[in-house]
Scaffold this active site. Structure first.
Site, PDB file in Angstrom:
ATOM      1  N   ARG A  64       0.907  -1.143   0.083  1.00 28.09           N
ATOM      2  CA  ARG A  64      -0.224  -0.040   0.013  1.00 28.09           C
ATOM      3  C   ARG A  64       0.988   1.101   0.066  1.00 28.09           C
ATOM      4  NH1 ARG A  64      -5.181  -1.703   1.740  1.00 28.09           N
ATOM      5  NH2 ARG A  64      -5.231  -3.830   2.466  1.00 28.09           N
ATOM      6  N   ASP A  90       8.134  -6.894   2.738  1.00 27.19           N
ATOM      7  CA  ASP A  90       7.826  -7.435   1.514  1.00 27.19           C
ATOM      8  C   ASP A  90       7.202  -6.853   0.430  1.00 27.19           C
ATOM      9  OD1 ASP A  90       6.513 -10.114   0.656  1.00 27.19           O
ATOM     10  OD2 ASP A  90       4.654  -8.998   1.148  1.00 27.19           O
ATOM     11  N   TYR A 138       3.057  -4.820  -7.301  1.00 27.44           N
ATOM     12  CA  TYR A 138       2.348  -3.584  -6.470  1.00 27.44           C
ATOM     13  C   TYR A 138       2.422  -2.138  -7.157  1.00 27.44           C
ATOM     14  CZ  TYR A 138       2.230  -7.261  -2.941  1.00 27.44           C
ATOM     15  OH  TYR A 138       2.114  -8.537  -1.979  1.00 27.44           O
ATOM     16  N   SER A 176       3.949 -18.399  -2.769  1.00 24.66           N
ATOM     17  CA  SER A 176       2.694 -17.570  -1.975  1.00 24.66           C
ATOM     18  C   SER A 176       1.595 -18.248  -2.795  1.00 24.66           C
ATOM     19  CB  SER A 176       2.997 -16.323  -2.206  1.00 24.66           C
ATOM     20  OG  SER A 176       1.857 -15.384  -1.637  1.00 24.66           O
ATOM     21  N   ASN A 177       0.592 -18.640  -1.799  1.00 30.02           N
ATOM     22  CA  ASN A 177      -0.989 -18.984  -2.175  1.00 30.02           C
ATOM     23  C   ASN A 177      -0.857 -20.341  -3.121  1.00 30.02           C
ATOM     24  OD1 ASN A 177      -2.225 -16.369  -1.350  1.00 30.02           O
ATOM     25  ND2 ASN A 177      -1.136 -15.365  -3.236  1.00 30.02           N
ATOM     26  N   SER A 180      -2.412  -9.937   4.874  1.00 35.41           N
ATOM     27  CA  SER A 180      -3.657  -9.252   5.413  1.00 35.41           C
ATOM     28  C   SER A 180      -4.010  -9.834   6.743  1.00 35.41           C
ATOM     29  CB  SER A 180      -4.917  -9.686   4.438  1.00 35.41           C
ATOM     30  OG  SER A 180      -4.900  -8.831   3.295  1.00 35.41           O
ATOM     31  N   LEU A 235      -4.822  -8.385   9.299  1.00 32.64           N
ATOM     32  CA  LEU A 235      -5.724  -7.738  10.110  1.00 32.64           C
ATOM     33  C   LEU A 235      -7.186  -7.907   9.084  1.00 32.64           C
ATOM     34  CD1 LEU A 235      -3.924  -4.725  11.893  1.00 32.64           C
ATOM     35  CD2 LEU A 235      -4.644  -6.866  12.904  1.00 32.64           C
TER      36      LEU A 235
HETATM   37  P1  NAP Z   1      -3.447  -5.550   6.974  1.00 35.84           P
HETATM   38  O1  NAP Z   1      -2.323  -5.208   8.108  1.00 35.84           O
HETATM   39  O2  NAP Z   1      -4.462  -6.841   7.237  1.00 35.84           O
HETATM   40  O3  NAP Z   1      -4.103  -4.428   6.436  1.00 35.84           O
HETATM   41  C1  NAP Z   1      -3.755  -3.061   6.506  1.00 35.84           C
HETATM   42  C2  NAP Z   1      -4.824  -1.898   6.028  1.00 35.84           C
HETATM   43  O4  NAP Z   1      -5.721  -1.983   7.477  1.00 35.84           O
HETATM   44  C3  NAP Z   1      -4.425  -0.538   5.736  1.00 35.84           C
HETATM   45  O5  NAP Z   1      -4.931  -0.388   4.740  1.00 35.84           O
HETATM   46  C4  NAP Z   1      -4.742   0.069   7.306  1.00 35.84           C
HETATM   47  O6  NAP Z   1      -4.882   1.433   6.964  1.00 35.84           O
HETATM   48  C5  NAP Z   1      -5.765  -0.833   7.588  1.00 35.84           C
HETATM   49  N1  NAP Z   1      -5.907  -0.678   9.097  1.00 35.84           N
HETATM   50  C6  NAP Z   1      -7.127  -0.297   9.667  1.00 35.84           C
HETATM   51  N2  NAP Z   1      -7.124  -0.348  11.251  1.00 35.84           N
HETATM   52  C7  NAP Z   1      -5.689  -0.426  11.342  1.00 35.84           C
HETATM   53  C8  NAP Z   1      -4.972  -0.995  12.700  1.00 35.84           C
HETATM   54  N3  NAP Z   1      -5.654  -0.518  13.786  1.00 35.84           N
HETATM   55  N4  NAP Z   1      -3.675  -1.207  12.520  1.00 35.84           N
HETATM   56  C9  NAP Z   1      -3.080  -1.587  11.210  1.00 35.84           C
HETATM   57  N5  NAP Z   1      -4.119  -1.564   9.875  1.00 35.84           N
HETATM   58  C10 NAP Z   1      -5.251  -1.035  10.241  1.00 35.84           C
HETATM   59  O7  NAP Z   1      -2.469  -6.072   5.775  1.00 35.84           O
HETATM   60  P2  NAP Z   1      -2.775  -5.826   4.165  1.00 35.84           P
HETATM   61  O8  NAP Z   1      -2.227  -4.456   3.780  1.00 35.84           O
HETATM   62  O9  NAP Z   1      -3.787  -6.268   3.462  1.00 35.84           O
HETATM   63  O10 NAP Z   1      -1.592  -6.872   3.628  1.00 35.84           O
HETATM   64  C11 NAP Z   1      -0.275  -6.847   4.144  1.00 35.84           C
HETATM   65  C12 NAP Z   1       0.715  -7.411   3.501  1.00 35.84           C
HETATM   66  O11 NAP Z   1       0.490  -8.620   2.769  1.00 35.84           O
HETATM   67  C13 NAP Z   1       0.787  -6.410   1.950  1.00 35.84           C
HETATM   68  O12 NAP Z   1       1.530  -5.161   2.367  1.00 35.84           O
HETATM   69  C14 NAP Z   1       1.739  -7.214   1.329  1.00 35.84           C
HETATM   70  O13 NAP Z   1       3.196  -7.088   1.512  1.00 35.84           O
HETATM   71  C15 NAP Z   1       1.147  -8.803   1.614  1.00 35.84           C
HETATM   72  N6  NAP Z   1       0.010  -9.389   0.722  1.00 35.84           N
HETATM   73  C16 NAP Z   1       0.278 -10.202  -0.100  1.00 35.84           C
HETATM   74  C17 NAP Z   1      -0.473 -10.915  -0.893  1.00 35.84           C
HETATM   75  C18 NAP Z   1      -0.158 -12.220  -1.723  1.00 35.84           C
HETATM   76  O14 NAP Z   1      -0.921 -12.566  -2.401  1.00 35.84           O
HETATM   77  N7  NAP Z   1       1.083 -12.631  -1.247  1.00 35.84           N
HETATM   78  C19 NAP Z   1      -1.533 -10.250  -0.934  1.00 35.84           C
HETATM   79  C20 NAP Z   1      -2.089  -9.150  -0.141  1.00 35.84           C
HETATM   80  C21 NAP Z   1      -1.108  -8.734   0.659  1.00 35.84           C
HETATM   81  P3  NAP Z   1      -4.022   2.444   7.455  1.00 35.84           P
HETATM   82  O15 NAP Z   1      -3.019   2.301   6.522  1.00 35.84           O
HETATM   83  O16 NAP Z   1      -4.759   3.715   7.288  1.00 35.84           O
HETATM   84  O17 NAP Z   1      -3.495   2.255   8.862  1.00 35.84           O
END
Ligand code: NAP
Length: 314
Positions: free
Chosen positions: A22, A56, A61, A165-166, A217, A219
């Site tokens: 992101r 990561d 991205y 992955s996946n 993801s 969270l």
């Molecule tokens: P996440 O940590 O579950 O979600 C982050 C999102 O949650 C952000 O948009 C964040 O917004 C929001 N959020 C809301 N409240 C929060 C809180 N209290 N604390 C932290 N975040 C909060 O993870 P994700 O971004 O979906 O995924 C994490 C990483 O996984 C990615 O950056 C990527 O490296 C990897 N990924 C890999 C795959 C794959 O297929 N291998 C797919 C997807 C992701 P704010 O920024 O406003 O805090």
């Protein structure tokens, strides 16, 4: 932050990883703005200062912008490259590349893996990627061909270790049989809202093969924190509202936040799940980094499992 070794490798990482998906502010590269990039810089610096040492990323991205932004920060912050592990992925080809009529597809051909790695190295501005992963299983995946690409990348010093992955567990096995080097991580979606890996054999295989599961993801893209801005289509059906009070109850008992409880739930699993924190908000990045200070009891862990299942265990 505590540290862990990834799989059977010599890569020592912070207990939680930081995800750069992101950091460009928009997934559409044509919508990435200078203020959006600047926020991404600040997020990466905040993560580094909070003790995350695994970053990561992926070639797709924001069309490569996330790797470029991380590369810029690595140049700006003295000594950072030597202290962190760089992880990135290849294998997804969006529609329209390289030809306007090319379909969306996965590509684990040797030529594509080698070329993708070169491009990632350029965008990151480094000579070596510590951990290189195949992003989503190619329907035409040929293990011997992938092994050939991995061998070439390792012997040229461009990649230190590899992961997936996946994947389905059976495809991990097929690839591992063909590869002379160990696959050290398997990055999958794991959270209280997405628990398939506990029962579909993925985490069992991680235990057997000593592969570190990285949880993307963790969270549920924010649904388990303060709310989500951007969900993947596969996440739109998640309905965590019924079990958020159970997380809040544990958080209240332990004087912790909902976020740290949701992350600590992942950290409790014996196969050493590494959550990848995806916030770009420096305060949230710092707060998530404290999750490894919270050790949930088995009772707390099961209370959350039951709440998230929404039905009793058999
Ligand atoms: P996440 O940590 O579950 O979600 C982050 C999102 O949650 C952000 O948009 C964040 O917004 C929001 N959020 C809301 N409240 C929060 C809180 N209290 N604390 C932290 N975040 C909060 O993870 P994700 O971004 O979906 O995924 C994490 C990483 O996984 C990615 O950056 C990527 O490296 C990897 N990924 C890999 C795959 C794959 O297929 N291998 C797919 C997807 C992701 P704010 O920024 O406003 O805090």
């Amino acid at each position: 932050m505590q540290t862990i070794l990834l799989g059977v490798s010599s890569l020592r990482s912070s207990r939680l990883a930081y995800g750069c998906w992101r950091v460009a502010g928009s997934w559409d590269p044509t919508k990435v703005t200078p203020p959006g990039r600047a926020a991404g810089h600040r997020a990466i610096v905040a993560a580094y200062e909070a003790g995350y040492t695994l970053f990561d990323n992926a070639d797709i991205y924001s069309g490569g912008e996330a790797e470029r932004i991380l590369g810029e920060v690595l140049k700006e912050v003295s000594g950072m490259r030597a202290r962190v592990l760089l992880a990135t992925k290849c294998g997804i080809r969006p529609a329209g590349t390289p030809h306007p009529h090319s379909p969306q597809r996965y590509d684990f051909s040797k030529a594509h893996i080698l070329d993708s790695c070169e491009q990632s190295l350029k965008r990151l501005g480094v000579e070596t990627i510590d951990l290189y992963m195949l992003h989503r299983p190619d329907f035409l995946a040929a293990p011997e061909e992938i092994a050939g690409a991995f061998t070439q990348l390792k012997s040229s010093g461009k990649v230190r270790y590899f992961g997936v992955s996946n994947f389905r567990p059976t495809l991990v096995t097929a690839l591992q049989v063909a590869c002379p080097m160990p696959l050290v991580v398997h990055q999958v979606e794991i959270s209280l809202a997405k628990m398939d890996s506990f029962t579909d054999g993925t985490l069992d295989q991680c235990l057997i093969e000593k592969i570190t599961p990285m949880a993307w993801s963790p969270l549920a893209a924010g649904l388990l924190g303060g709310g989500a801005h951007d969900l993947l289509p596969s996440q739109e059906a998640y309905r965590p509202e019924p079990f958020l009070p159970a997380i809040d109850a544990v958080a209240k008992d332990r004087g912790a936040s909902r976020t740290t409880v949701a992350l600590a739930w992942l950290l409790k699993h014996p196969c050493g799940i590494q959550p990848i924190v995806g916030s770009i908000n420096p305060d949230r990045i710092r707060q998530a980094a404290t999750a490894d200070e919270l050790e949930l009891t088995r009772e707390e862990w099961y209370r959350l499992l039951l709440a998230a299942r929404g039905e009793p265990l058999p």
